[in-house]
Design an enzyme around this catalytic site. Structure first.
Site, mmCIF file in Angstrom:
data_model
loop_
_atom_site.group_PDB
_atom_site.id
_atom_site.type_symbol
_atom_site.label_atom_id
_atom_site.label_comp_id
_atom_site.label_asym_id
_atom_site.label_seq_id
_atom_site.Cartn_x
_atom_site.Cartn_y
_atom_site.Cartn_z
ATOM 1 N N LYS A 1 0.703 -1.107 -0.083
ATOM 2 C CA LYS A 1 -0.030 -0.015 -0.018
ATOM 3 C C LYS A 1 0.887 1.153 0.097
ATOM 4 C CE LYS A 1 -1.932 1.899 3.930
ATOM 5 N NZ LYS A 1 -1.932 3.117 4.155
ATOM 6 N N ASN A 2 1.825 1.175 1.146
ATOM 7 C CA ASN A 2 2.638 2.474 0.966
ATOM 8 C C ASN A 2 3.619 2.545 -0.047
ATOM 9 O OD1 ASN A 2 0.970 3.240 3.222
ATOM 10 N ND2 ASN A 2 2.334 2.585 4.847
ATOM 11 N N CYS B 1 -5.622 8.034 9.094
ATOM 12 C CA CYS B 1 -5.723 7.305 10.505
ATOM 13 C C CYS B 1 -5.417 8.487 11.475
ATOM 14 C CB CYS B 1 -4.778 6.245 10.450
ATOM 15 S SG CYS B 1 -5.230 4.861 9.398
ATOM 16 N N ARG C 1 0.354 14.347 12.945
ATOM 17 C CA ARG C 1 0.829 14.102 11.955
ATOM 18 C C ARG C 1 1.284 15.401 11.085
ATOM 19 N NH1 ARG C 1 -1.901 8.945 9.308
ATOM 20 N NH2 ARG C 1 0.104 8.458 8.794
ATOM 21 N N ASP D 1 3.624 0.124 12.077
ATOM 22 C CA ASP D 1 2.416 -0.329 11.445
ATOM 23 C C ASP D 1 2.004 -1.987 12.127
ATOM 24 O OD1 ASP D 1 2.524 1.406 8.083
ATOM 25 O OD2 ASP D 1 2.190 2.187 10.499
ATOM 26 N N ARG E 1 -9.179 -0.037 3.569
ATOM 27 C CA ARG E 1 -8.238 0.867 3.167
ATOM 28 C C ARG E 1 -6.913 0.298 2.813
ATOM 29 N NH1 ARG E 1 -7.313 5.748 6.788
ATOM 30 N NH2 ARG E 1 -5.640 6.078 5.171
HETATM 31 C C1 EPZ Z 1 4.047 6.670 6.715
HETATM 32 O O1 EPZ Z 1 3.103 7.805 7.344
HETATM 33 C C2 EPZ Z 1 2.973 5.770 6.447
HETATM 34 N N1 EPZ Z 1 1.978 6.282 5.499
HETATM 35 C C3 EPZ Z 1 2.300 5.302 7.903
HETATM 36 O O2 EPZ Z 1 1.447 4.096 7.510
HETATM 37 C C4 EPZ Z 1 3.402 4.847 8.737
HETATM 38 O O3 EPZ Z 1 2.738 4.517 9.980
HETATM 39 C C5 EPZ Z 1 4.347 5.900 8.875
HETATM 40 O O4 EPZ Z 1 5.067 6.393 7.671
HETATM 41 C C6 EPZ Z 1 5.455 5.544 9.732
HETATM 42 O O5 EPZ Z 1 6.196 4.417 9.136
HETATM 43 C C7 EPZ Z 1 2.264 6.406 4.116
HETATM 44 O O6 EPZ Z 1 3.027 6.001 4.028
HETATM 45 C C8 EPZ Z 1 1.149 6.717 3.382
HETATM 46 P P1 EPZ Z 1 6.022 9.928 9.176
HETATM 47 P P2 EPZ Z 1 3.752 9.234 7.436
HETATM 48 O O7 EPZ Z 1 5.787 11.441 8.570
HETATM 49 O O8 EPZ Z 1 4.910 9.659 6.452
HETATM 50 C C9 EPZ Z 1 7.252 10.455 13.732
HETATM 51 C C10 EPZ Z 1 -0.499 2.775 7.750
HETATM 52 O O9 EPZ Z 1 -1.215 2.269 8.361
HETATM 53 N N2 EPZ Z 1 8.803 10.209 13.417
HETATM 54 O O10 EPZ Z 1 7.235 9.092 8.900
HETATM 55 O O11 EPZ Z 1 2.836 10.374 7.766
HETATM 56 C C11 EPZ Z 1 6.688 11.605 13.152
HETATM 57 O O12 EPZ Z 1 6.593 12.615 13.892
HETATM 58 C C12 EPZ Z 1 -0.008 4.197 7.796
HETATM 59 O O13 EPZ Z 1 -0.015 2.213 6.213
HETATM 60 C C13 EPZ Z 1 9.372 10.132 14.430
HETATM 61 O O14 EPZ Z 1 9.240 10.332 15.481
HETATM 62 O O15 EPZ Z 1 4.743 9.203 8.901
HETATM 63 C C14 EPZ Z 1 5.083 11.070 13.129
HETATM 64 O O16 EPZ Z 1 4.383 11.223 14.359
HETATM 65 C C15 EPZ Z 1 -0.455 4.792 9.004
HETATM 66 N N3 EPZ Z 1 10.799 10.113 14.102
HETATM 67 C C16 EPZ Z 1 5.266 9.560 12.826
HETATM 68 O O17 EPZ Z 1 6.462 9.323 13.208
HETATM 69 C C17 EPZ Z 1 11.105 10.034 12.944
HETATM 70 O O18 EPZ Z 1 12.466 9.680 12.662
HETATM 71 C C18 EPZ Z 1 5.114 9.057 11.622
HETATM 72 O O19 EPZ Z 1 5.900 10.153 10.598
HETATM 73 C C19 EPZ Z 1 10.177 9.821 11.724
HETATM 74 C C20 EPZ Z 1 8.805 9.821 12.094
#
Ligand code: EPZ
Length: 420
Positions: free
Chosen positions: A21-22, A116, A121, A304, A397
């Site tokens: 998906k991602n 979600c 975020r 995840d 989803r």
């Molecule tokens: C992507 O979301 C994924 N979505 C999410 O998958 C996944 O949970 C997430 O990456 C983390 O792997 C898609 O790719 C479409 P982020 P994204 O910006 O890009 C914190 C699913 O269920 N963070 O990487 O929005 C950051 O602050 C979904 O498929 C750190 O703390 O995620 C945020 O709160 C849900 N340290 C959260 O993680 C870091 O080094 C995710 O951030 C990087 C991020």
């Protein structure tokens, strides 16, 4: 929509993992970087893909399913229209149009993305990175107004290795004049798969899969044919389902190298399985041991899969420590498991303790986000009696036909659409 699941059925057989998906979501956005046709295989039939395709069609993209899992996309007639707020709000991945649209349009408005509810975020890592390439942005109550007068390559330092921020900046950098270096970039398998697709389109990118990615921008990219990688979260979900339900199932079409830390953690918990080239054969695991589960960016345990390790911990002997280091609202599923009999202590927004093994009993519970929903399905399959899961449409989803996949290995799962 709700699922009705009769627990403790004998599960046996083979589950095929879908395309990631991602990976497909940023790849759909990346097709707007060219006017040529792109053909993509191993596309999962999930509603997040449908939504991204609806957004693409709404701005003139031509999209066709040319096979059960094959998409043919051409964006030669793309024209700027206000993006449909309802569509963009349906998922986080709509933010991924930001980078490629900047490559194509001088200015546009992106409604606030949705997705979600698993924590705050922020988009600041996206917007600060794009600002470094010359993008000007202004936030309004409902949208981001972005514009530029020519993207120029630059060094971008990400304060967090954000997955979608890395993807947005890589895509914008493909159209920037000169070289862009992204420092502290995300290296997840789906980031690598997007980069592989962009390189097939003619992009000059190095460092994919590492924390420093270098992009030499070019004037235009061509079409490409690409097969999406298997979804590591899909695979991890079904592997943990097999272990938690003490079933003998095979999970196949996997990229095992994307799951090294997950598989090593499961082995340390006492799970018994054989590793073949693209499959995991699960044996009826005897005693599971509790474990410390700490989510990390790749290659650590992916956030995840944290809810799936959480439900597994209810069947492990001892007290497991669950530390969700990325998101601050991704432990909610544990209170649903508690309703079923799990022994849970949530110590703060990031940390919880699960003591097992405890028998789980069927209950009426609610799916709050995609991966939490998957953990509730696993719980329902191992619980005694019937479980009803409300809001189960969220699972569609990210999991292709999860009820059909599970029924094929013997699960008793009925999909009840809310209409009736
Ligand atoms: C992507 O979301 C994924 N979505 C999410 O998958 C996944 O949970 C997430 O990456 C983390 O792997 C898609 O790719 C479409 P982020 P994204 O910006 O890009 C914190 C699913 O269920 N963070 O990487 O929005 C950051 O602050 C979904 O498929 C750190 O703390 O995620 C945020 O709160 C849900 N340290 C959260 O993680 C870091 O080094 C995710 O951030 C990087 C991020």
């Amino acid at each position: 929509m709700r699922f009705h699941i009769q627990g403790q059925k004998k599960l046996t057989g083979t589950i095929h993992v879908s395309g990631a998906k991602n990976a497909i979501l940023p790849i759909i956005a990346a097709t707007t970087l060219t006017n040529k046709t792109c053909i993509i295989d191993n596309v999962p039939r999930i509603s997040d893909v449908d939504t991204m395709l609806e957004i693409l069609r709404s701005v003139g993209g031509s999209v066709a399913w040319t096979g059960e899992h094959q998409l043919t996309i051409s964006n030669k007639d793309l024209e700027l229209q206000p993006l449909d707020t309802k569509l963009v709000k349906r998922l986080r991945a709509s933010v991924l149009f930001l980078g490629p649209f900047l490559a194509r349009f001088q200015s546009f408005s992106l409604p606030e993305p949705g997705g979600c509810i698993i924590g705050n975020r922020p988009l600041d890592s996206h917007l600060e990175g794009l600002r470094a390439l010359g993008c000007i942005w202004e936030r309004t109550p409902q949208s981001y107004e972005v514009s530029h007068s020519g993207l120029v390559g630059a060094d971008v330092v990400l304060r967090e290795a954000s997955v979608t921020a890395t993807e947005n900046i890589v895509m914008a950098a493909c159209a920037a004049r000169g070289t862009t270096r992204i420092i502290n970039a995300a290296s997840e398998p789906h980031v690598q798969d997007l980069i592989a697709f962009l390189i097939k389109m003619g992009a000059d990118i190095s460092g994919g899969g590492t924390s420093t990615i270098t992009v030499n921008g070019s004037n235009s990219l061509g079409g490409a044919q690409h097969t999406v990688i298997p979804d590591p979260i899909d695979a991890g979900t079904y592997i943990i389902l097999g272990i938690a339900s003490k079933s003998k199932i095979t999970v196949t079409d996997i990229r095992l190298d994307h799951l090294d830390v997950v598989l090593e953690t499961l082995r340390a918990m006492g799970a018994e399985f054989d590793r073949l080239e693209r499959s995991i054969i699960i044996h009826q695991t005897g005693v599971l041991k509790s474990e410390k589960i700490e989510t990390r960016i790749y290659p650590g345990i992916p956030t995840d899969l944290q809810p799936l390790f959480g439900v597994l911990a209810t069947q492990a002997h001892g007290t497991s420590f669950i530390h969700e280091t990325l998101f601050e609202s991704r432990l909610g599923y544990l209170s649903e498991l508690e309703k079923m009999g799990a022994s849970v202590l949530i110590s703060d927004a990031h940390r919880a303790y699960v003591t097992g093994p405890t028998p789980l009993n069927g209950r009426n519970i609610e799916c709050r986000d995609l991966r939490a929903g998957a953990s509730l399905v696993v719980a329902a399959l191992i619980a005694s009696g019937e479980t009803s899961i409300e809001n189960a449409q969220i699972l569609d989803r990210g999991y292709e036909k999860i009820d059909e996949h599970l029924a094929q290995i013997g699960a008793s799962i009925i999909r009840e659409d809310s209409a009736n």
